[in-house]
Design a protein around this motif. Structure first.
Motif, PDB file in Angstrom:
ATOM      1  N   ASP A  50      -4.695 -21.613 -13.948  1.00 57.65           N
ATOM      2  CA  ASP A  50      -3.621 -22.212 -14.742  1.00 57.65           C
ATOM      3  C   ASP A  50      -2.773 -23.025 -13.772  1.00 57.65           C
ATOM      4  O   ASP A  50      -2.197 -22.476 -12.834  1.00 57.65           O
ATOM      5  N   SER A  51      -2.721 -24.351 -14.069  1.00 55.72           N
ATOM      6  CA  SER A  51      -1.945 -25.207 -13.157  1.00 55.72           C
ATOM      7  C   SER A  51      -0.856 -25.927 -13.934  1.00 55.72           C
ATOM      8  O   SER A  51      -1.015 -26.259 -15.098  1.00 55.72           O
ATOM      9  N   THR A  52       0.222 -26.166 -13.244  1.00 54.42           N
ATOM     10  CA  THR A  52       1.327 -26.932 -13.798  1.00 54.42           C
ATOM     11  C   THR A  52       1.540 -28.110 -12.864  1.00 54.42           C
ATOM     12  O   THR A  52       1.661 -27.926 -11.651  1.00 54.42           O
ATOM     13  N   ASN A  53       1.587 -29.315 -13.425  1.00 50.10           N
ATOM     14  CA  ASN A  53       1.758 -30.521 -12.614  1.00 50.10           C
ATOM     15  C   ASN A  53       3.203 -30.634 -12.151  1.00 50.10           C
ATOM     16  O   ASN A  53       4.135 -30.199 -12.831  1.00 50.10           O
ATOM     17  N   ARG A  90      10.383 -30.649 -11.394  1.00 48.17           N
ATOM     18  CA  ARG A  90       9.629 -29.403 -11.486  1.00 48.17           C
ATOM     19  C   ARG A  90       8.559 -29.414 -10.419  1.00 48.17           C
ATOM     20  O   ARG A  90       7.870 -30.410 -10.252  1.00 48.17           O
ATOM     21  N   ASN A 110       4.981 -28.226  -8.615  1.00 49.08           N
ATOM     22  CA  ASN A 110       3.643 -27.932  -9.114  1.00 49.08           C
ATOM     23  C   ASN A 110       3.375 -26.441  -8.877  1.00 49.08           C
ATOM     24  O   ASN A 110       3.923 -25.821  -7.966  1.00 49.08           O
TER      25      ASN A 110
END
Length: 189
Positions: free
Chosen positions: A9-12, A174, A176
């Motif tokens: 699960d990745s968040t940019n 935000r 990553n």
């Protein structure tokens, strides 16, 4: 059978921009303008028109002739009658000279000389068409003008210019993020 499965699960990462718009203010004052137009110089010259009407022939057609024209016509008619009389007498003399030929020239000449020829009847329009001569010379108009150039005086006013530059602030809104997890998945074979 159970097989391990990896989940990611990745968040940019997200960049934030804060801008302040540039302010540009321009004001252009009107130019000072003065225009003067001198009058043009104009001259007009005309020659008169000329109308001539000659009704001499129309007056002659209704028997209103001048003394000179009557005298001339009478002299011409007398001369023509003289020539016709000489020709008639010469012809009759030739006929009498050849009296030995067949015919009766003495009786024929007596009838000819004793009776006036019949008048011919004809229709005549009085005055005759085209007997009035009209001549018209139109007027001549010459127009000369000399335009004068306008006198223009212009004073240009400089623009009033005010400028505030814009600004852009860049920041990290935000970070990553990457989450790794393992899970056992049951697969039926």
């Amino acid at each position: 059978m159970k097989i391990p499965q990896i989940r990611l699960d990745s968040t940019n990462a997200q960049i934030g921009l804060q801008t302040k718009n540039a302010v540009n203010h321009i004001e252009q004052p009107k130019a000072d303008l003065s225009i003067e137009q001198p009058k043009a110089e104009l001259s007009i010259q005309t020659t008169r028109s000329k109308l001539t009407i000659d009704q001499t022939q129309a007056r002659a057609d209704v028997d209103l002739k001048s003394v000179f024209r009557r005298t001339e016509e009478s002299a011409q008619r007398g001369y023509q009658d003289l020539l016709e009389g000489i020709a008639r007498r010469a012809q009759q003399g030739n006929e009498l000279m050849k009296i030995e030929n067949k015919g009766n020239p003495i009786a024929n000449q007596a009838i000819q000389n004793g009776h006036k020829p019949m008048k011919e009847f004809g229709l005549k329009f009085i005055p005759s068409a085209g007997s009035v001569k009209i001549n018209y010379e139109p007027a001549q108009v010459e127009i000369d003008w000399e335009p004068q150039k306008p006198i223009i005086d212009v004073t240009v006013n400089k623009p009033i210019y005010d400028y505030e530059p814009g600004k852009v602030d860049v920041y990290l809104e935000r970070k990553n993020d990457l989450k790794i997890s393992f899970e056992m998945v049951d697969i039926k074979a």
